[in-house]
Design an enzyme around this catalytic site. Structure first.
Site, PDB file in Angstrom:
ATOM      1  N   ASP A  12      -1.839  -2.216   6.012  1.00 53.68           N
ATOM      2  CA  ASP A  12      -2.735  -2.170   4.849  1.00 53.68           C
ATOM      3  C   ASP A  12      -3.178  -3.535   4.315  1.00 53.68           C
ATOM      4  OD1 ASP A  12      -2.121   0.484   5.250  1.00 53.68           O
ATOM      5  OD2 ASP A  12      -1.286   0.851   3.258  1.00 53.68           O
ATOM      6  N   LYS A 109      -4.560   6.413   7.310  1.00 58.31           N
ATOM      7  CA  LYS A 109      -3.614   7.322   6.660  1.00 58.31           C
ATOM      8  C   LYS A 109      -4.051   7.569   5.233  1.00 58.31           C
ATOM      9  CE  LYS A 109      -0.595   3.509   5.366  1.00 58.31           C
ATOM     10  NZ  LYS A 109      -0.856   3.578   3.926  1.00 58.31           N
ATOM     11  N   CYS A 154       4.175   0.807   1.159  1.00 56.38           N
ATOM     12  CA  CYS A 154       3.835   1.235   2.521  1.00 56.38           C
ATOM     13  C   CYS A 154       4.655   0.531   3.595  1.00 56.38           C
ATOM     14  CB  CYS A 154       2.338   1.079   2.755  1.00 56.38           C
ATOM     15  SG  CYS A 154       1.414   2.293   1.781  1.00 56.38           S
TER      16      CYS A 154
HETATM   17  C1  VGL Z   1      -0.039   1.458  -0.977  1.00 53.63           C
HETATM   18  C2  VGL Z   1       0.111   2.422  -3.048  1.00 53.63           C
HETATM   19  C3  VGL Z   1      -0.913   3.290  -2.740  1.00 53.63           C
HETATM   20  C4  VGL Z   1       0.455   0.425  -0.020  1.00 53.63           C
HETATM   21  C5  VGL Z   1      -1.046   2.339  -0.646  1.00 53.63           C
HETATM   22  O1  VGL Z   1      -0.276   0.070   0.936  1.00 53.63           O
HETATM   23  O2  VGL Z   1       1.595  -0.068  -0.217  1.00 53.63           O
HETATM   24  N1  VGL Z   1       0.542   1.511  -2.169  1.00 53.63           N
HETATM   25  N2  VGL Z   1      -1.480   3.235  -1.535  1.00 53.63           N
END
Ligand code: VGL
Ligand code: ZN
Length: 200
Positions: A12, A109, A154
């Site tokens: 991410d 995702k 994540c």
């Molecule tokens: C994430 C919160 C919501 C992350 C993704 O990548 O850690 N955290 N969506």
């Protein structure tokens, strides 16, 4: 130095998790040069991309009485609510422009409206698989090295699931940054220790 059975999982590294983004992780952009360097040492690199529909149920805006960072009850249990972020097709969902890695797979995702997915392996109901476990197993990978954002969400859930699925698992903390909500970064470190996940 790295083996053909090692894979780097870059989690991410997207605009919305970097300063100026909708769910900015403090210092999130600082990991980019380091991840580029680390990725150079791997033959196999996989990127994950948080990829939500505009009305995703993890967004506080979908819960009239709630604010971001509060908790809601979903059909699968408690879910932290977030500001709208990483909406499919938006600039915020794109990878940081300076991330230059040769990825063999980009795994998206969180694309189901009703379920969030922190982990790259299972959605937040903890039972719906993304398919990544099968991919890694079928390809013969043995070790998963995790970097990216956010360390305490994540990255944490992905590392725990990798370990649970039987992969040797390592997290390179210098190449991660945390949201750090209610001690979540310390909780992640503790959990890694308990689960046999190496913290480099
Ligand atoms: C994430 C919160 C919501 C992350 C993704 O990548 O850690 N955290 N969506
Ligand atoms: Zn998300």
């Amino acid at each position: 130095m790295w083996k053909d059975t090692d894979v780097l999982l870059v989690i991410d590294v997207q605009n919305d998790f970097c300063p100026g983004g909708k769910l900015a992780v403090p210092g999130g952009d600082e990991v980019v040069p380091l991840i580029n360097r680390i990725a150079h040492g791997f033959r196999h690199v996989i990127l994950t991309q948080d990829w939500h529909p505009a009305e995703h149920k993890s967004f506080a805006a979908q819960h009239p009485a709630k604010n971001p960072f509060e908790i809601a009850m979903m059909h699968y249990g408690h879910q932290t609510l977030w500001p709208d972020h990483c909406v499919q097709g938006t600039h915020g969902a794109e990878f940081h422009k300076d991330l230059h890695v040769n990825a063999e797979l980009i795994l998206r995702k969180g694309f189901r409206e009703e379920i969030d997915s922190y982990s790259a392996f299972f959605e937040n109901d903890r039972t719906t698989p993304t398919g990544l476990g099968g991919y890694l197993r079928e390809r013969g990978f043995e070790k998963v090295v995790c970097v990216g954002l956010a360390f305490d969400y994540c990255v944490r859930f992905s590392a725990e699931d990798a370990r649970r699925l039987g992969f040797e698992t390592e997290v390179i903390e210098a190449a991660c940054r945390s949201i750090d909500l209610d001690g979540s970064a310390a909780a992640a470190r503790q959990s890694f220790q308990e689960h046999g996940i190496a913290l480099a």
